[in-house]
Design an enzyme around this catalytic site. Structure first.
Site, PDB file in Angstrom:
ATOM      1  N   LYS A 135       1.374  31.429  51.519  1.00 18.36           N
ATOM      2  CA  LYS A 135       0.709  30.282  52.154  1.00 18.36           C
ATOM      3  C   LYS A 135      -0.749  30.597  52.461  1.00 18.36           C
ATOM      4  O   LYS A 135      -1.639  29.791  52.180  1.00 18.36           O
ATOM      5  CB  LYS A 135       1.454  29.888  53.429  1.00 18.36           C
ATOM      6  CG  LYS A 135       2.829  29.301  53.155  1.00 18.36           C
ATOM      7  CD  LYS A 135       3.584  29.029  54.440  1.00 18.36           C
ATOM      8  CE  LYS A 135       4.953  28.455  54.145  1.00 18.36           C
ATOM      9  NZ  LYS A 135       5.690  28.116  55.386  1.00 18.36           N
ATOM     10  N   CYS A 154       1.913  31.510  58.133  1.00 21.53           N
ATOM     11  CA  CYS A 154       3.102  31.937  58.877  1.00 21.53           C
ATOM     12  C   CYS A 154       4.343  31.300  58.269  1.00 21.53           C
ATOM     13  O   CYS A 154       4.268  30.223  57.678  1.00 21.53           O
ATOM     14  CB  CYS A 154       3.026  31.492  60.340  1.00 21.53           C
ATOM     15  SG  CYS A 154       1.693  32.205  61.293  1.00 21.53           S
ATOM     16  N   ASP A 155       5.466  31.962  58.467  1.00 25.80           N
ATOM     17  CA  ASP A 155       6.740  31.368  58.089  1.00 25.80           C
ATOM     18  C   ASP A 155       7.838  31.970  58.954  1.00 25.80           C
ATOM     19  O   ASP A 155       7.789  33.157  59.286  1.00 25.80           O
ATOM     20  CB  ASP A 155       7.065  31.594  56.611  1.00 25.80           C
ATOM     21  CG  ASP A 155       8.134  30.623  56.146  1.00 25.80           C
ATOM     22  OD1 ASP A 155       7.773  29.469  55.835  1.00 25.80           O
ATOM     23  OD2 ASP A 155       9.320  30.994  56.140  1.00 25.80           O
ATOM     24  N   SER A 156       8.819  31.138  59.306  1.00 28.29           N
ATOM     25  CA  SER A 156       9.916  31.567  60.171  1.00 28.29           C
ATOM     26  C   SER A 156      11.264  31.273  59.536  1.00 28.29           C
ATOM     27  O   SER A 156      11.452  30.224  58.911  1.00 28.29           O
ATOM     28  CB  SER A 156       9.851  30.834  61.521  1.00 28.29           C
ATOM     29  OG  SER A 156       8.657  31.131  62.200  1.00 28.29           O
TER      30      SER A 156
END
Length: 192
Positions: A49, A65-67
């Site tokens: 990203k 960011c990624d969760s």
């Protein structure tokens, strides 16, 4: 700073912390990215990203960011359906999962980058079937990793956290400060 995410929660957290990021959504196909573990996957997604946005933004700090929730070895992103979200909730009643958030910061002026993941243990409560159905009707679970969040109605069904609560919301401010420091940028230089 540029936030490579359409997450309203991440944007609100950065603004509340004194930053004024521009938002540019990356458009990365998350389903095309794979990894061996949930921790590795959130890092790869965060980097993809950030890199996608950084390619078009000169002289900026780009944050991706990624969760994902790791529950019993399964990486759970946003549920594909209300039925899937309900099944996840029934399976984790009274159990613990681990919410992983990957962070990648790219300084487009220098080409340098820093990345890391944070993880927080989430101890789930034991909502009844009726409570799960009512929660699903709020539409909150459809919008978030693991089909829950702690800053809305889902917070009623989380008994405790072990770790940074920001990780569960999708952005660890202490980790972001360390990544900025790795790129020789004091966070205080970015305060409004």
């Amino acid at each position: 700073m540029v936030l490579a995410s359409g997450s309203k929660t991440r944007l609100a957290m950065l603004r509340q912390a004194g930053l004024a990021p521009e938002v540019i959504v990356s458009g990365v196909d998350e389903d095309a990215i794979t990894a061996g573990t949930t921790g590795e996957l959130v890092l790869k997604l965060a980097r993809a990203k950030a890199a996608a946005v950084a390619a078009d933004v000169p002289d900026a700090l780009v944050l991706g960011c990624d969760s994902l929730l790791d529950f019993e070895g399964q990486a759970c992103g946003k549920p594909g359906s209300a039925e899937e979200a309900a099944a996840w909730w029934r399976a984790r009643r009274g159990k613990t999962g681990h919410l992983h958030t990957g962070h990648c910061l790219i300084d487009t002026a220098t080409g340098r980058e820093a990345s890391a993941a944070s993880v927080t243990a989430v101890h789930f409560g034991e909502p009844s079937d009726a409570e799960i159905a009512a929660y699903l009707a709020t539409d909150e679970p459809a919008q978030v990793a693991g089909a829950f969040t702690i800053d809305g109605p889902g917070g009623f069904f989380v008994n405790a956290l072990e770790g940074d609560h920001g990780t569960v919301l999708g952005l660890s401010l202490p980790l972001l400060r360390r990544l900025l420091s790795d790129l020789d940028t004091p966070v205080t230089d970015l305060w409004r």
